[in-house]
Write an enzyme that holds these catalytic residues in place. Structure first.
Site, short mmCIF file in Angstrom:
data_model
loop_
_atom_site.label_atom_id
_atom_site.label_comp_id
_atom_site.label_asym_id
_atom_site.label_seq_id
_atom_site.Cartn_x
_atom_site.Cartn_y
_atom_site.Cartn_z
N TYR A 178 29.85 42.94 53.78
CA TYR A 178 28.63 43.00 54.60
C TYR A 178 28.02 41.62 54.69
CZ TYR A 178 25.67 42.76 50.42
OH TYR A 178 25.05 42.38 49.27
N CYS A 179 27.14 41.46 55.67
CA CYS A 179 26.49 40.16 55.82
C CYS A 179 25.06 40.37 56.28
CB CYS A 179 27.28 39.27 56.77
SG CYS A 179 27.66 40.05 58.35
#
Lengths: 253, 253
Positions: A178-179
């Site tokens: 994820y970012c």
DNA sequence: ACCGTGCTCCATAGATCTATAGAATAGCCT
DNA sequence: AGGCTATTCTATAGATCTATGGAGCACGGT
């Protein structure tokens, strides 16, 4: 009879004050960064490719609109988003752009976001599979952002180091990366890279801001090993929001 | 980590395209109006006090950002908000302004909004008391907006006619007035006027857009004049909408 | 076809915004 | 104090935006 029409104009003028911040692409970029973690002016200038004075000027505009606040530490000044509403607002902007501007999807697709994306993992699925020990959660943002807040149990492995540190990851576990959010490209790129190496990997449906806004727990500080840099501030979970689901994610580290 | 930095700049440029719409106070005002009902260019120019050509120019800007759409009817062109996301976005802008800009509250207070406001009625309370027949729900917006969508059972009595048509209201029932939303001044002024005449009156906590976004039913067309809801051409459309990022229908934030 | 209406397109002067260099300021270090 | 460093402030040329009048267009009525 015109009721307070002058006042009403004032009101819209105030709204426009906020609108003014998001006219300039670089200011949106700055705001996006600041929704992830606080940063010094220098760091912001560097991250956005602006000259220092220009970045400072943009930050002043944002400050006058009360969208960011500052904190001084010795000789340097750290900027941060002024409250959760700011992040909600940029979230709404992102959502609107994705909903209305086909161009946005095109750009994302051209970058392989969707191509590499197959399906994204939902938050619920992540929680379930992490409980079961079936996946590794990977935070591929820069380390400052990880330590400003991350999904509990996630490990930090910034995209820029991913290739070099690939052997730190168990090849048998699927990776969920994820970012910063749906418009951020870090996680999709990480997934593409991992898949190129024969790993199983998917992106989380959203980024950390959405996770936080969903009321899920967020951990602060340097998490489980695998980090480098100075490990000084390792306190965790300053503000516990209403957390309807199982609090801790992942028992191992 | 400079991967697709050119592309990434493109992305932010697209977001800025939307931001560009909300830099100008008049454009926000237009957008606000269009979230209530569609209107012709002329009507919009008149409502905002702009010259026709200027209004048209602003509308073009908004159209290029895909935030509004048009429909032609004979010789005139009707503009409308391009989807619910647009209204959500201006809602987020309003919320942010109220949260961050003390000036906004000051202006509202200077206008007596809060002074006259005492407490506002929540949606839940309204539903309950309307069931019990204890209150009259009053839509004080202009009639076009009423017929574009209103709370079922509400009656239309635009603020500008309120004084003249006061006798249409049963003096024994409390009045709950609503308008366009928390920053709109129509309902507060109506309430102030009613109280000045010795009536019991309060404002609804929000306006119609919030009501709609909460997934509550909305009725279209010309409602009943004197009775309550023996609607002739009143079809009600319930569109269940996941509340964006807040779980319940209660209060916001 | 001709004309009136309601809008959009075009050109432009005046206002505002942006990037940037250089000066000024605030807090640390010796 | 004096020298440093990280930022902000100041000034300014160049770019962009806004308001507006008038021309151009599409549509409907006569």
């Amino acid at each position: 009879m015109e009721h307070g029409s002058g006042r009403r104009a004032d009101l819209y003028e105030q709204l426009a004050r906020i609108g003014k911040v998001v006219v300039h692409p670089k200011r949106i970029e700055l705001l996006d960064l600041l929704c992830q973690a606080e940063r010094s002016v220098e760091a912001l200038a560097e991250a956005t490719g602006l000259k220092l004075t220009t970045a400072s000027a943009h930050l002043q505009v944002m400050r006058q609109a009360r969208l960011v606040e500052t904190r001084r530490e010795g000789t340097r000044v750290f900027y941060r988003a002024a409250g959760e509403e700011v992040c909600l607002f940029v979230g709404a902007l992102n959502d609107l752009a994705r909903a209305r501007l086909a161009e946005v999807d095109q750009i994302l697709r051209a970058l392989g976001t969707d191509a590499a994306g197959t399906e994204r993992v939902s938050r619920d699925e992540l929680l379930a599979r992490v409980q079961a020990g079936e996946v590794v959660v990977l935070d591929v943002r820069p380390e400052e952002e990880y330590s400003a807040g991350h999904i509990p149990g996630a490990r930090s492995l910034p995209l820029e180091h991913l290739e070099a540190r690939l052997d730190e990851l168990d090849p048998d576990l699927e990776v969920v990366a994820y970012c910063r959010g749906p418009l951020c490209l870090l996680a999709p790129e990480a997934v593409a890279l991992l898949r190129g190496r024969g790993r199983r990997a998917r992106c989380l449906e959203d980024g950390l801001p959405e996770w936080r806004q969903a009321g899920l727990p967020v951990e602060e500080g340097i998490g489980a090993r695998s980090g480098s840099s100075d490990g000084t501030n390792a306190r965790s979970s300053r503000r516990e929001r209403r957390a309807p689901r199982s609090p801790a994610v992942g028992g191992r580290s």
